[in-house]
Design an enzyme around this catalytic site. Sequence first.
Site, PDB file in Angstrom:
ATOM      1  N   LYS A  76      65.473  34.405 -53.964  1.00 28.46           N
ATOM      2  CA  LYS A  76      65.465  32.998 -53.548  1.00 28.46           C
ATOM      3  C   LYS A  76      66.024  32.827 -52.140  1.00 28.46           C
ATOM      4  CE  LYS A  76      65.818  30.772 -58.117  1.00 28.46           C
ATOM      5  NZ  LYS A  76      65.980  31.948 -58.991  1.00 28.46           N
TER       6      LYS A  76
ATOM      7  N   HIS B  68      63.829  28.061 -53.863  1.00 27.73           N
ATOM      8  CA  HIS B  68      63.826  27.897 -55.322  1.00 27.73           C
ATOM      9  C   HIS B  68      62.558  27.177 -55.748  1.00 27.73           C
ATOM     10  CE1 HIS B  68      64.947  27.499 -59.341  1.00 27.73           C
ATOM     11  NE2 HIS B  68      66.153  26.992 -59.247  1.00 27.73           N
TER      12      HIS B  68
ATOM     13  N   CYS C  91      64.212  25.155 -64.519  1.00 25.80           N
ATOM     14  CA  CYS C  91      63.989  26.368 -63.712  1.00 25.80           C
ATOM     15  C   CYS C  91      63.698  27.599 -64.559  1.00 25.80           C
ATOM     16  CB  CYS C  91      65.203  26.616 -62.819  1.00 25.80           C
ATOM     17  SG  CYS C  91      65.671  25.161 -61.870  1.00 25.80           S
TER      18      CYS C  91
ATOM     19  N   GLU D 295      77.181  33.838 -62.522  1.00 30.11           N
ATOM     20  CA  GLU D 295      76.201  34.882 -62.822  1.00 30.11           C
ATOM     21  C   GLU D 295      76.762  36.267 -62.506  1.00 30.11           C
ATOM     22  OE1 GLU D 295      71.422  35.778 -62.427  1.00 30.11           O
ATOM     23  OE2 GLU D 295      72.348  34.372 -61.019  1.00 30.11           O
TER      24      GLU D 295
ATOM     25  N   HIS E  60      69.277  34.992 -60.909  1.00 27.46           N
ATOM     26  CA  HIS E  60      68.894  33.602 -60.635  1.00 27.46           C
ATOM     27  C   HIS E  60      69.352  33.216 -59.227  1.00 27.46           C
ATOM     28  CE1 HIS E  60      67.521  29.655 -61.638  1.00 27.46           C
ATOM     29  NE2 HIS E  60      68.709  29.109 -61.490  1.00 27.46           N
TER      30      HIS E  60
ATOM     31  N   PHE F 200      68.403  23.576 -65.312  1.00 24.77           N
ATOM     32  CA  PHE F 200      69.142  22.351 -65.604  1.00 24.77           C
ATOM     33  C   PHE F 200      68.982  22.024 -67.095  1.00 24.77           C
ATOM     34  CE2 PHE F 200      68.895  20.215 -61.126  1.00 24.77           C
ATOM     35  CZ  PHE F 200      69.805  21.137 -60.650  1.00 24.77           C
TER      36      PHE F 200
END
Length: 420
Positions: free
Chosen positions: A338, A343, A166, A317, A306, A406
């Site tokens: 998002k 996403h 990502c 986060e 994110h 990831f």
Amino acid sequence: MELKRVVVTGLGAVTPLGNNIPDFWENLKNGVSGAGPITHFDASKFKTRFACEVKGFDPNAYFDRKEVRKMDRYTQFALVAVSDAIKDSGLDLDKTNKDEVGVIFAAGIGGLATIEQEIGYYYTHEEIGPKFNPFFIPKIISDIAAGNISIQYGFRGPNFSTTSACASSTNAIIDSYNYIRLGQAQVMITGGAEATIVPSGIGGFNSMTALSTRNDDPQGASRPFSASRDGFVLGEGSACLVLEEMEHAIARGANIICELVGGGMSADAYHLTATHPDGVGAILVMKRALRDAGMKPEEIDYINVHGTSTPVGDVSEAKAVKSVFGEHAYRLNISSTKSMTGHLLGAAGALEAAVCVLAIRDGIVPPTINHQPDDEDENIDYNLNFTFNKAQKRPINAALSNTFGFGGHNASVIFKKFQK
């Protein structure tokens, strides 16, 4: 060696909220969700039966039929976004030295739809022997969007793809930034594309319990920083930024939207898919971006986080933002777009970078939608301004965008109002 300055002169996008920048930005500001039932395939047997699909996209409106057959959907998205970005930049390609124009265009996965189609055909027709489309390999590889872009326009500068899940397209932006400021290119076409709303994409993420399963409420499913969040909503699309060396842009009379002033990268070194619960990598990457930009934390006005709407990720986060920005964290605007776009995996960073550019241009922070006052997580500090449910107008001198992938890959970029 004196580093060159890098500015943004063009944007393009194909998204679940619109297939161009004006439509996308208008819907984003108004808090529109791009989620709905999956139409690309029959998802009735899947745990998740909705996604943020690109709507009304007809590749035959952009390419001839022969070209369409040669390209996976993710590459088609990329070429359309790039075409719009180049038009937006005002670059006169007949007067541009194409040796000095490079392309770094990301994909986290690449041609997943093509892989499904070709492998599926092979296993259902084994009796006739191996029969694969001659474009099978060129359609699936994650670098092929970058290759197609350079071929179409004749750009002969640095050309490759970045793949870091990502964080892929944020890494592409950082690499492009570095090539320009080191004098290796005058213009870089950069961004990312992804098209994974296919059975293996939905099924694979379902098996990891990564996706929301709120099938009765697709538009309300992505709810970052809310206690009831249950996973992310898969999206698709592409975004492109045209980056230029400042003097090159000024010399041709370009409309400079803003300046790219810093980028940071780090690794969590922790887990295959989960972010570090204390935000160790997120803290490090934001600090590195600030250091690279030569900026203090209190100079940032907006963070596009994110913010995927996952139980662990959102908490870590939020902790990281407080750690890096201290008391200034409470004066920032924070939002997760998002919640509206879903996403976009490898394309997420480029799209959210574009959001930061537009936020600076117009002085508007887009919202984080789907939050209710009674849906609060005890592990999240709601004194932070998450810009819930409604866009907020404010002067934005500098904006930071976070993307975490990831494998523990983290990347952050900082954009700033342009001053010569």
